[in-house]
Design a protein around this motif. Sequence first.
Motif, PDB file in Angstrom:
ATOM      1  N   GLY B  13      28.838  39.230  55.782  1.00 28.46           N
ATOM      2  CA  GLY B  13      30.055  40.016  55.884  1.00 28.46           C
ATOM      3  C   GLY B  13      31.095  39.568  54.885  1.00 28.46           C
ATOM      4  N   LEU B  14      31.272  38.258  54.805  1.00 27.38           N
ATOM      5  CA  LEU B  14      32.265  37.717  53.883  1.00 27.38           C
ATOM      6  C   LEU B  14      31.894  38.017  52.441  1.00 27.38           C
ATOM      7  CD1 LEU B  14      34.862  36.090  53.819  1.00 27.38           C
ATOM      8  CD2 LEU B  14      33.511  34.023  53.688  1.00 27.38           C
ATOM      9  N   PHE B  15      30.602  37.865  52.138  1.00 30.47           N
ATOM     10  CA  PHE B  15      30.164  38.110  50.770  1.00 30.47           C
ATOM     11  C   PHE B  15      30.311  39.585  50.410  1.00 30.47           C
ATOM     12  CE2 PHE B  15      26.753  39.160  47.739  1.00 30.47           C
ATOM     13  CZ  PHE B  15      27.252  38.470  46.656  1.00 30.47           C
ATOM     14  N   SER B  16      30.007  40.459  51.392  1.00 30.64           N
ATOM     15  CA  SER B  16      30.158  41.889  51.113  1.00 30.64           C
ATOM     16  C   SER B  16      31.607  42.214  50.782  1.00 30.64           C
ATOM     17  CB  SER B  16      29.709  42.708  52.324  1.00 30.64           C
ATOM     18  OG  SER B  16      28.371  42.413  52.618  1.00 30.64           O
ATOM     19  N   ALA B  17      32.509  41.643  51.552  1.00 35.03           N
ATOM     20  CA  ALA B  17      33.928  41.902  51.298  1.00 35.03           C
ATOM     21  C   ALA B  17      34.328  41.399  49.924  1.00 35.03           C
ATOM     22  CB  ALA B  17      34.772  41.238  52.382  1.00 35.03           C
ATOM     23  N   VAL B  18      33.885  40.187  49.604  1.00 37.40           N
ATOM     24  CA  VAL B  18      34.242  39.605  48.302  1.00 37.40           C
ATOM     25  C   VAL B  18      33.618  40.405  47.170  1.00 37.40           C
ATOM     26  CG1 VAL B  18      33.947  37.580  46.844  1.00 37.40           C
ATOM     27  CG2 VAL B  18      34.637  37.309  49.213  1.00 37.40           C
ATOM     28  N   ALA B  19      32.347  40.832  47.364  1.00 33.24           N
ATOM     29  CA  ALA B  19      31.671  41.588  46.310  1.00 33.24           C
ATOM     30  C   ALA B  19      32.347  42.930  46.099  1.00 33.24           C
ATOM     31  CB  ALA B  19      30.201  41.779  46.692  1.00 33.24           C
ATOM     32  N   ALA B  20      32.706  43.590  47.211  1.00 31.67           N
ATOM     33  CA  ALA B  20      33.379  44.887  47.076  1.00 31.67           C
ATOM     34  C   ALA B  20      34.706  44.715  46.352  1.00 31.67           C
ATOM     35  CB  ALA B  20      33.593  45.493  48.457  1.00 31.67           C
ATOM     36  N   PHE B  21      35.411  43.700  46.704  1.00 32.70           N
ATOM     37  CA  PHE B  21      36.695  43.429  46.054  1.00 32.70           C
ATOM     38  C   PHE B  21      36.504  43.143  44.569  1.00 32.70           C
ATOM     39  CE2 PHE B  21      40.283  40.498  45.142  1.00 32.70           C
ATOM     40  CZ  PHE B  21      41.289  41.421  45.340  1.00 32.70           C
ATOM     41  N   SER B  22      35.450  42.390  44.277  1.00 30.38           N
ATOM     42  CA  SER B  22      35.184  42.038  42.886  1.00 30.38           C
ATOM     43  C   SER B  22      34.817  43.270  42.068  1.00 30.38           C
ATOM     44  CB  SER B  22      34.054  41.007  42.845  1.00 30.38           C
ATOM     45  OG  SER B  22      33.666  40.789  41.525  1.00 30.38           O
ATOM     46  N   VAL B  23      33.955  44.138  42.644  1.00 34.33           N
ATOM     47  CA  VAL B  23      33.559  45.343  41.918  1.00 34.33           C
ATOM     48  C   VAL B  23      34.775  46.237  41.692  1.00 34.33           C
ATOM     49  CG1 VAL B  23      32.192  47.454  42.091  1.00 34.33           C
ATOM     50  CG2 VAL B  23      31.174  45.248  42.684  1.00 34.33           C
ATOM     51  N   ALA B  24      35.599  46.343  42.735  1.00 34.31           N
ATOM     52  CA  ALA B  24      36.805  47.162  42.581  1.00 34.31           C
ATOM     53  C   ALA B  24      37.695  46.613  41.479  1.00 34.31           C
ATOM     54  CB  ALA B  24      37.552  47.204  43.908  1.00 34.31           C
ATOM     55  N   LEU B  25      37.871  45.291  41.493  1.00 31.91           N
ATOM     56  CA  LEU B  25      38.672  44.663  40.448  1.00 31.91           C
ATOM     57  C   LEU B  25      38.029  44.876  39.092  1.00 31.91           C
ATOM     58  CD1 LEU B  25      39.938  41.223  41.773  1.00 31.91           C
ATOM     59  CD2 LEU B  25      41.264  43.220  41.146  1.00 31.91           C
ATOM     60  N   TYR B  26      36.706  44.795  39.058  1.00 33.49           N
ATOM     61  CA  TYR B  26      35.979  44.950  37.808  1.00 33.49           C
ATOM     62  C   TYR B  26      36.243  46.331  37.222  1.00 33.49           C
ATOM     63  CZ  TYR B  26      32.008  45.073  34.631  1.00 33.49           C
ATOM     64  OH  TYR B  26      31.225  45.170  33.542  1.00 33.49           O
ATOM     65  N   LEU B  27      36.075  47.345  38.087  1.00 26.67           N
ATOM     66  CA  LEU B  27      36.281  48.708  37.606  1.00 26.67           C
ATOM     67  C   LEU B  27      37.740  48.921  37.212  1.00 26.67           C
ATOM     68  CD1 LEU B  27      34.093  50.622  40.178  1.00 26.67           C
ATOM     69  CD2 LEU B  27      33.601  50.244  37.768  1.00 26.67           C
ATOM     70  N   LEU B  28      38.625  48.405  38.044  1.00 25.30           N
ATOM     71  CA  LEU B  28      40.042  48.561  37.774  1.00 25.30           C
ATOM     72  C   LEU B  28      40.419  47.871  36.472  1.00 25.30           C
ATOM     73  CD1 LEU B  28      42.371  49.877  39.286  1.00 25.30           C
ATOM     74  CD2 LEU B  28      42.983  47.615  40.124  1.00 25.30           C
TER      75      LEU B  28
END
Lengths: 299, 655
Positions: B13-28
């Motif tokens: 769960g924690l990794f999913s949240a971090v990964a989603a945040f990272s991908v969002a930041l990446y795209l942004l």
Amino acid sequence: MANEPLLDREFLERLERLTIHWQRSFAGLVGGHNRSRFSGGGQEFLDHRHFHQGDDLRSVNWRAFMRLDKMFLKMFQIEPRVPVRLLLDTSASMGTGERTGSSSDKFTFARRLAAALCYVGLVRLDTIQILPFSTDLREGKTSGGGRHRYRAAAQFLEGLESQGVTDFHKVVREFLNEYPQRGLVIVISDFLDEANCEKALQYLADYGNELMLLQIWAEEDRTPPWTGEVDLEEAETGGHMRIQVDEEARRRYTEAFDAFTARIKEIALRNDGKYAAIPTSLALEDAIFGTMIRTRSIA
Amino acid sequence: MLFLNLSLGQFLGLFSAVAAFSVALYLLDRTRRKEVVATLRFWVVPGQPSPVTRRRKIQQPISLLLQLLGMALLLLALAEFQFGGRQSQRRDHVIVLDTSAWMGAQAPGAQVPGAAQVPNRPGATLMDLAKAGAIGWLRAVPSADRVMLIRADGLATPATAWENDHRNIIKAILESQPGATALNLSQGLNFASQIQKAAGSGVSGEIVYVGPGRLTAREANNLNLPNLPALRVIAVNDDVANAGLRSLGARRAPGKDAWDVLARIHNYGGSPRAVSVTLAFGNAPEGTRTVVIPAGGEQEASFQVNTRAAGVLDARLYPKDAFLGDNYAALEIPQMRSVHAIVYSDQPDRIRPALASDPRVIADFRPTAQFKAEAPKADTLLDTLLILDRFRPAAFPSGNVLWIDPPSGPGAGVIKERVDHPKEISWTPDQPLTTGLRVRDLQIDQASVFEPATGDMRLASIDKGAIAIASVSSDGKSHIVTLGFDPFAPALRYELATPLLLANVLRYMAPDVFRDIDVGTQSAGAVVSPVTEEQAAGKNSLQVLSEAGASLPFNVRDRQVEFFAGDASRVRVIAGNNERVYSLTLPEMWDVKWTPPATVRHGVPAWNDALRRSRDIWPFLAALGVVLLLIEWYFYGRHAAAGLQISRPKLEKAA
């Protein structure tokens, strides 16, 4: 960097063997080492007057003395000296281009190049007039009389800042109005303005000036390093463009830049002038002793 | 897979949240990239609109993959990820550090083998050696293991909670000091075993005893060690010569104003030793005895100190040895008090022998004509006794009064009648004044029968009434005993009841003076005080008081009062008329050396010991994660000019 001189002493010593080279002959453009079709240094007889103590005996009209037993002095009208004029672009676009492959931005590079040319001219007893410009032609600095006048010129260059929007048309108009005498005009710029600068340069040449166009460009001006979606902002006008950059776009951009450079070069060569494209990633030494000598801008 | 801090679900769960945040930041990050350029003119193709697009597209998948992988590794490091099963779990260890009194002895030349930071400075004690051994063991333990420190002397006391931070354990070890009691090894190891089982999480690790293993005979005889599969002993070499005082006792010499003092000296070394015992009272030397003590043996040295004053008895042992704590003992002896008896009698010779028999009684005989009803001074109230012999004073005195056979008259002691040769005298039982009095056929010529007032106690009665009564003042400080007969009459002179009755009256009037005092210096720790069967039966009259007067918990078993004193102090045991003062200024010493079982591990773990194997891989995971993120930053960071290769020939060509 702010306290460092534009050129160090060793580099200046290497510049002493160089000469600014131009092809045409201009009335009053004396003191240099270029050949002129005007004999007598451009002097013209004006009048006679009585000799006074301390006058140059070489100017005494000895024939009149033999005939009238009075000493008359011949007076000549001396043509005013026309200096080498150096137009230096100080617009905001010159402040870009520091990030990729170069140690300085275009403006710093241009100031150093201007300082080097100024020193070369002063060593050969030429008079150099530095005229910064962006939207308008700004107050310049005239230097002449030998290498010991270089320091003042260098300080003037060090005090310049890059700001404003380039307007070649306005600048050329002001230049032609203010300096009607023909002469060698060195333009150091990236030639990137909103309007087309080619017409303005052609006007400058049409008025009898010999052009030496030194185009300064940063590597990113020719080959943008970015890929993906980029929000581009123009340094001078602040205009924005959101663009998707890929290899094809970059290739098209480079082609457009090269075509623009070729047109600038064509204007210079078509009017018997000189042209040199100098990237900021080149060392100034290589630019002067390599590129500019090859293009016979200096010899 | 095993997660110590996070379950698999929590981690995912924690990794999913971090990964989603990272991908969002990446795209942004990629879409919002802003660049300042010299001109825009070359981007616009003539005849075509400017390509303004906003595609949510991952342009550099390897960069994103490196970022996600690096963050996953960092998360795993935070979760303290471990491979393997139960054997790889962190373990719970207990250090039982010996802090008995003997640990204050100076260390011999030998050191703890393999221990770190072994002190070799002069004056280092066994405690310093034990600390070095404990710290050496602690450094061999993987950092993930939890450790608890127990200080063991007479009581096992936890010095820390379960600690992951071993620096706290080291701090507690360094703060440990020798106590005043002997080692209770059974209690220490049992406590460690119980606390290790109660810890619940993790796997039981080692129980490490650090010390020389010196036990008292009582502890050695009752040794009850738990079954410890992972017991390690880090022995401390204590092969030093020492002789010390085991006890110092003083008892009032019978019939004298003196104290009999007895000192017991024990030789703890392996060879006979001659020592001198010097006794001083109030810094005045009282005597010196030289005794030769066999190896492991004990000798006594006795002294007699003539004094009535209170003071401190000092016993010192020479020459000095490795353990200074038992070379000196101080014993505080109380003042020898006496009762001042003022006897108003016209026939003093009848009473004088009875009072002169006890040195604690100072009698002052005066004729009855000199009687003055003076109130005794407050400070001497308890130790003053007024004896009125067969006369009735005009004004009845205050204070403690023994009124012998008062004549009839007004006032106190109302006499109902006078009886000749009374028979069948009955003594009231369970009264301190009638203790031991059983005789019924006492030969009394005449006796007065009193009319007892309310609150008066009947001591002796005949069929017609009370012939001896006692009363207590309202404030409880003064007592009046009135005898209706003359115990010093010729007929009663040779009766046992007369001195017995007088002794009871004296004890009743001045109990502190006649209390038997037996003071002794013993070692701190568990103390056993013998009492009589009657004292043991009357538990309510038993008191164990500390130096500050606070009651200490005690237990009565087999005619012995047992209590525990953890510190060097003075303890009073009061049982009826008996008071025993324990000056527990001596440290509790050992008798035997404990021999560990053969299965026990010894010493600090070697470099290849299984205990040293660290099962932590989180530092490597963290380092790998950081390396991956650095690689990503180096190749894909903003500073990297993607696809831009600057070479001089190209520049030259371009120029």
